[in-house]
Structure formats: C-alpha cells, structure tokens
Motif scaffolding. Sequence first.
Motif, PDB file in Angstrom:
ATOM      1  N   LYS A   1       0.815  -1.219   0.000  1.00  0.00           N
ATOM      2  CA  LYS A   1       0.000   0.000   0.000  1.00  0.00           C
ATOM      3  C   LYS A   1       0.848   1.269   0.000  1.00  0.00           C
ATOM      4  O   LYS A   1       0.336   2.350   0.252  1.00  0.00           O
ATOM      5  N   GLY A   2       2.145   1.134  -0.268  1.00  0.00           N
ATOM      6  CA  GLY A   2       3.008   2.297  -0.384  1.00  0.00           C
ATOM      7  C   GLY A   2       3.676   2.757   0.898  1.00  0.00           C
ATOM      8  O   GLY A   2       4.410   3.741   0.883  1.00  0.00           O
ATOM      9  N   PHE A   3       3.443   2.075   2.016  1.00  0.00           N
ATOM     10  CA  PHE A   3       4.034   2.509   3.277  1.00  0.00           C
ATOM     11  C   PHE A   3       5.552   2.345   3.273  1.00  0.00           C
ATOM     12  O   PHE A   3       6.274   3.219   3.769  1.00  0.00           O
ATOM     13  N   ALA A   4       6.051   1.253   2.719  1.00  0.00           N
ATOM     14  CA  ALA A   4       7.507   1.052   2.658  1.00  0.00           C
ATOM     15  C   ALA A   4       8.157   2.140   1.819  1.00  0.00           C
ATOM     16  O   ALA A   4       9.189   2.707   2.208  1.00  0.00           O
ATOM     17  N   GLN A   5       7.553   2.456   0.681  1.00  0.00           N
ATOM     18  CA  GLN A   5       8.101   3.514  -0.173  1.00  0.00           C
ATOM     19  C   GLN A   5       8.120   4.855   0.563  1.00  0.00           C
ATOM     20  O   GLN A   5       9.075   5.620   0.453  1.00  0.00           O
ATOM     21  N   GLY A   6       7.078   5.136   1.306  1.00  0.00           N
ATOM     22  CA  GLY A   6       7.024   6.378   2.072  1.00  0.00           C
ATOM     23  C   GLY A   6       8.107   6.443   3.135  1.00  0.00           C
ATOM     24  O   GLY A   6       8.729   7.492   3.339  1.00  0.00           O
ATOM     25  N   LEU A   7       8.349   5.323   3.803  1.00  0.00           N
ATOM     26  CA  LEU A   7       9.390   5.280   4.820  1.00  0.00           C
ATOM     27  C   LEU A   7      10.773   5.428   4.193  1.00  0.00           C
ATOM     28  O   LEU A   7      11.632   6.143   4.719  1.00  0.00           O
ATOM     29  N   ILE A   8      10.977   4.757   3.071  1.00  0.00           N
ATOM     30  CA  ILE A   8      12.259   4.888   2.376  1.00  0.00           C
ATOM     31  C   ILE A   8      12.471   6.332   1.929  1.00  0.00           C
ATOM     32  O   ILE A   8      13.581   6.860   2.006  1.00  0.00           O
ATOM     33  N   GLN A   9      11.420   6.993   1.490  1.00  0.00           N
ATOM     34  CA  GLN A   9      11.539   8.399   1.089  1.00  0.00           C
ATOM     35  C   GLN A   9      11.970   9.260   2.274  1.00  0.00           C
ATOM     36  O   GLN A   9      12.743  10.202   2.119  1.00  0.00           O
ATOM     37  N   LYS A  10      11.483   8.932   3.470  1.00  0.00           N
ATOM     38  CA  LYS A  10      11.914   9.664   4.669  1.00  0.00           C
ATOM     39  C   LYS A  10      13.418   9.501   4.874  1.00  0.00           C
ATOM     40  O   LYS A  10      14.115  10.455   5.218  1.00  0.00           O
ATOM     41  N   ALA A  11      13.928   8.272   4.651  1.00  0.00           N
ATOM     42  CA  ALA A  11      15.366   8.029   4.784  1.00  0.00           C
ATOM     43  C   ALA A  11      16.141   8.779   3.703  1.00  0.00           C
ATOM     44  O   ALA A  11      17.221   9.321   3.971  1.00  0.00           O
ATOM     45  N   ILE A  12      15.604   8.823   2.503  1.00  0.00           N
ATOM     46  CA  ILE A  12      16.241   9.570   1.410  1.00  0.00           C
ATOM     47  C   ILE A  12      16.317  11.051   1.776  1.00  0.00           C
ATOM     48  O   ILE A  12      17.369  11.684   1.633  1.00  0.00           O
ATOM     49  N   ASP A  13      15.214  11.604   2.261  1.00  0.00           N
ATOM     50  CA  ASP A  13      15.186  13.014   2.655  1.00  0.00           C
ATOM     51  C   ASP A  13      16.177  13.284   3.796  1.00  0.00           C
ATOM     52  O   ASP A  13      16.879  14.307   3.794  1.00  0.00           O
TER      53      ASP A  13
ATOM     54  N   ARG B   1      13.153  -5.906  -4.214  1.00  0.00           N
ATOM     55  CA  ARG B   1      12.238  -5.228  -5.141  1.00  0.00           C
ATOM     56  C   ARG B   1      11.930  -3.807  -4.703  1.00  0.00           C
ATOM     57  O   ARG B   1      11.950  -2.876  -5.509  1.00  0.00           O
ATOM     58  N   ILE B   2      11.631  -3.620  -3.420  1.00  0.00           N
ATOM     59  CA  ILE B   2      11.250  -2.283  -2.966  1.00  0.00           C
ATOM     60  C   ILE B   2      12.434  -1.329  -3.041  1.00  0.00           C
ATOM     61  O   ILE B   2      12.280  -0.158  -3.405  1.00  0.00           O
ATOM     62  N   TYR B   3      13.632  -1.822  -2.740  1.00  0.00           N
ATOM     63  CA  TYR B   3      14.796  -0.940  -2.834  1.00  0.00           C
ATOM     64  C   TYR B   3      15.102  -0.594  -4.287  1.00  0.00           C
ATOM     65  O   TYR B   3      15.416   0.553  -4.603  1.00  0.00           O
ATOM     66  N   GLN B   4      14.997  -1.545  -5.188  1.00  0.00           N
ATOM     67  CA  GLN B   4      15.205  -1.253  -6.608  1.00  0.00           C
ATOM     68  C   GLN B   4      14.131  -0.292  -7.124  1.00  0.00           C
ATOM     69  O   GLN B   4      14.427   0.630  -7.882  1.00  0.00           O
ATOM     70  N   LYS B   5      12.903  -0.507  -6.683  1.00  0.00           N
ATOM     71  CA  LYS B   5      11.789   0.341  -7.114  1.00  0.00           C
ATOM     72  C   LYS B   5      11.967   1.792  -6.652  1.00  0.00           C
ATOM     73  O   LYS B   5      11.507   2.724  -7.322  1.00  0.00           O
ATOM     74  N   THR B   6      12.655   1.977  -5.537  1.00  0.00           N
ATOM     75  CA  THR B   6      12.860   3.329  -5.014  1.00  0.00           C
ATOM     76  C   THR B   6      14.213   3.910  -5.426  1.00  0.00           C
ATOM     77  O   THR B   6      14.654   4.910  -4.863  1.00  0.00           O
ATOM     78  N   GLY B   7      14.856   3.277  -6.416  1.00  0.00           N
ATOM     79  CA  GLY B   7      16.044   3.868  -7.023  1.00  0.00           C
ATOM     80  C   GLY B   7      17.387   3.366  -6.543  1.00  0.00           C
ATOM     81  O   GLY B   7      18.417   3.859  -6.994  1.00  0.00           O
ATOM     82  N   PHE B   8      17.415   2.416  -5.640  1.00  0.00           N
ATOM     83  CA  PHE B   8      18.691   1.871  -5.196  1.00  0.00           C
ATOM     84  C   PHE B   8      19.277   0.985  -6.287  1.00  0.00           C
ATOM     85  O   PHE B   8      18.554   0.282  -7.000  1.00  0.00           O
ATOM     86  N   LEU B   9      20.599   1.016  -6.398  1.00  0.00           N
ATOM     87  CA  LEU B   9      21.311   0.183  -7.364  1.00  0.00           C
ATOM     88  C   LEU B   9      22.219  -0.774  -6.619  1.00  0.00           C
ATOM     89  O   LEU B   9      22.810  -0.416  -5.589  1.00  0.00           O
TER      90      LEU B   9
END
Length: 105
Positions: A50-62, A84-92
């Motif tokens: 539901k996007g919660f992991a992506q939101g939390l990762i964005q907090k870490a990015i910020d 998958r979630i880390y790749q989806k949020t731009g991690f390489l």
Amino acid sequence: WLENTFNGYYADEFFVSFDDDQASGFLSVKDKDDGVYIDLLVVLPDFRGKGFAQGLIQKAIDYSKDKNKELFVYTQGENIAANRIYQKTGFLLKEFLLVYHKRVC
C-alpha cells in the motif's frame, strides 16, 4: 537488536508510518561518517503493498539529503520483497557479498 534500536542505542533516527491512527510500519537509520544506512524496515502484513515502505524509504532519502550524505542499505539476497522495494525506489546494486557463519555453541 530491535530493542536496542527502539531504545536509541543503535539507530540515530526512527520513522513511523501510520494509516489513520494505527502504526503501519517503521524504518530506522544509522548516520555514519561515510553515509546514512537503513538499518531496519518493517511494514506490518496488513499494510504491505500500500506504499508505506516507499514512504518510509523516502523519509530516509530526505534525511540523507539533509545530511548531504549517500544512503546505503544492506539486505539479504534471498529477501526478494526487500530487493524489489529498494530497486523500485532507485537503489542500485553496488556489491554482492556472501557471509557464512557456523553456530559452534
């Protein structure tokens, strides 16, 4: 490990996501000289996808951007969902590391 994170002995910052008034997950980071490291990322089963992991990762990015540091995460290769979630949020993928251990006691 988890108790030390909650008590502030390991994590430098702790982010919590909510769905209305219910906690849905959390993420902790460790701020080191060479970068910011995601330590723990947990989303409760009812809230996954539901996007919660992506939101939390964005907090870490910020957080890492505010510190002007690179953001890193280590995860297990067989943890497909995490990869998958880390790749989806731009991690390489920077490095693939095998660690062996044997319980001797």
